[in-house]
Design an enzyme around this catalytic site. Sequence first.
Site, PDB file in Angstrom:
ATOM      1  N   ARG A  76      28.563  39.400  28.692  1.00 47.95           N
ATOM      2  CA  ARG A  76      29.513  38.841  29.652  1.00 47.95           C
ATOM      3  C   ARG A  76      29.609  39.789  30.844  1.00 47.95           C
ATOM      4  O   ARG A  76      29.516  41.016  30.691  1.00 47.95           O
ATOM      5  CB  ARG A  76      30.905  38.683  29.017  1.00 47.95           C
ATOM      6  CG  ARG A  76      31.031  37.533  28.036  1.00 47.95           C
ATOM      7  CD  ARG A  76      30.912  36.161  28.712  1.00 47.95           C
ATOM      8  NE  ARG A  76      31.080  35.044  27.782  1.00 47.95           N
ATOM      9  CZ  ARG A  76      30.077  34.374  27.207  1.00 47.95           C
ATOM     10  NH1 ARG A  76      28.816  34.694  27.465  1.00 47.95           N
ATOM     11  NH2 ARG A  76      30.329  33.365  26.388  1.00 47.95           N
ATOM     12  N   HIS A 131      22.884  33.168  34.100  1.00 46.58           N
ATOM     13  CA  HIS A 131      23.441  32.888  32.768  1.00 46.58           C
ATOM     14  C   HIS A 131      22.492  31.953  32.007  1.00 46.58           C
ATOM     15  O   HIS A 131      22.873  30.865  31.569  1.00 46.58           O
ATOM     16  CB  HIS A 131      24.845  32.270  32.884  1.00 46.58           C
ATOM     17  CG  HIS A 131      25.658  32.453  31.620  1.00 46.58           C
ATOM     18  ND1 HIS A 131      26.990  32.755  31.614  1.00 46.58           N
ATOM     19  CD2 HIS A 131      25.303  32.379  30.310  1.00 46.58           C
ATOM     20  CE1 HIS A 131      27.433  32.853  30.372  1.00 46.58           C
ATOM     21  NE2 HIS A 131      26.417  32.618  29.557  1.00 46.58           N
TER      22      HIS A 131
END
Length: 318
Positions: free
Chosen positions: A233, A281
């Site tokens: 993250r 991502h």
Amino acid sequence: MVSAFEAAPLVLLFASPDDDPISWRAALQRRIPDLEVRIFPEIGDPAAIEAALVWLPPPGLLASLPNLRAIFSLGAGVDRLLEDPTLPADVPLCRMVDPSLTASMAEFVLLHVLRYHRDLDVYEQQQRRAEWRLVLPRPASATVVGVMGLGELGIASARLLLRHGFTVRGWSRTPKAVEGVASFAGEAELDAFLAEVGVLVCLLPLTPVTRGILNAALFARLARGARLVNLARGAHLVERDLLEALDSGHLAHATLDVFTREPLPSDHPFWRHPRITVTPHAAAYSLPESGAEIVAENIRRLRAGAPLLHRVDRRRGY
Ligand code: NAP
Ligand code: GLV
């Protein structure tokens, strides 16, 4: 006798900006033909919805479903769900654990470790200067890869790296026994874990404890010239500390797949930094045909009143 409750088809709400709802609905209904799948924002009567399958749902959406009995995350990480203060506190939350997600992550980790091991980042910079200079290849065993987070994704990645001959060590909260992988646990063993690591791969969940863990103090404990791969993250990373570590030459290169703000704003310095690789991502996703298997199993369990698989410990945050 079958009760009216058992006979009623369960209604599941699907909400994700990034996944294909039609493929997921078909894959789920192949396994549970009487499952009704509503696709956000067409939710109909909110009171009819008993389960939700979600990725980045609008804050407050889940709280607006008065009869919700289970929340299934389309992602392995549930930090964004837990950040929603309206998330119903007493509804079980289950995360995604799925072979296709795991395989795509392990593949992505191997890709970037191989890239660094074979010095492609160095050659890319040399190419910009039209510079022809060989870096003599080393055996894979000479590259020490440190995997932070030895969970579903970390262990699979570590095993794939081992099969390619890399020297692999892992760091987790509690010690792990993974054949061939040196296990380090907790803050007390972090220094020993980091020493000698050439490529550091972050696969930790984002929790109050791990937020900001990729910072100047941690980088300073790595050998000069180490490379960083953050696939977990964005908020694990202190961005300014990374830029300073790259600019001072202490870190040689970084590959970042996740960011505090996604999409990464077009004026962000990471986009144009010569020693940062940015991916959107993209490291790992579930294929509906594979991920639906685990969601369907949990729906069957929900209907039968059996314990759900892969429940999140909300206190721990993963
Ligand atoms: P997981 O199975 O829950 O594993 C988490 C691991 O992190 C465990 O080994 C755990 O240790 C360790 N850990 C947690 N807190 C720690 C701490 N304070 N100190 C040291 N170790 C700690 O999770 P997963 O399925 O592997 O997924 C990991 C993360 O990958 C997700 O949370 C998500 O953020 C990220 N992800 C990213 C993508 C992408 O496309 N970029 C895709 C999927 C997932 P213990 O086992 O000892 O508790
Ligand atoms: C993706 O980031 C996930 O958590 O599955």
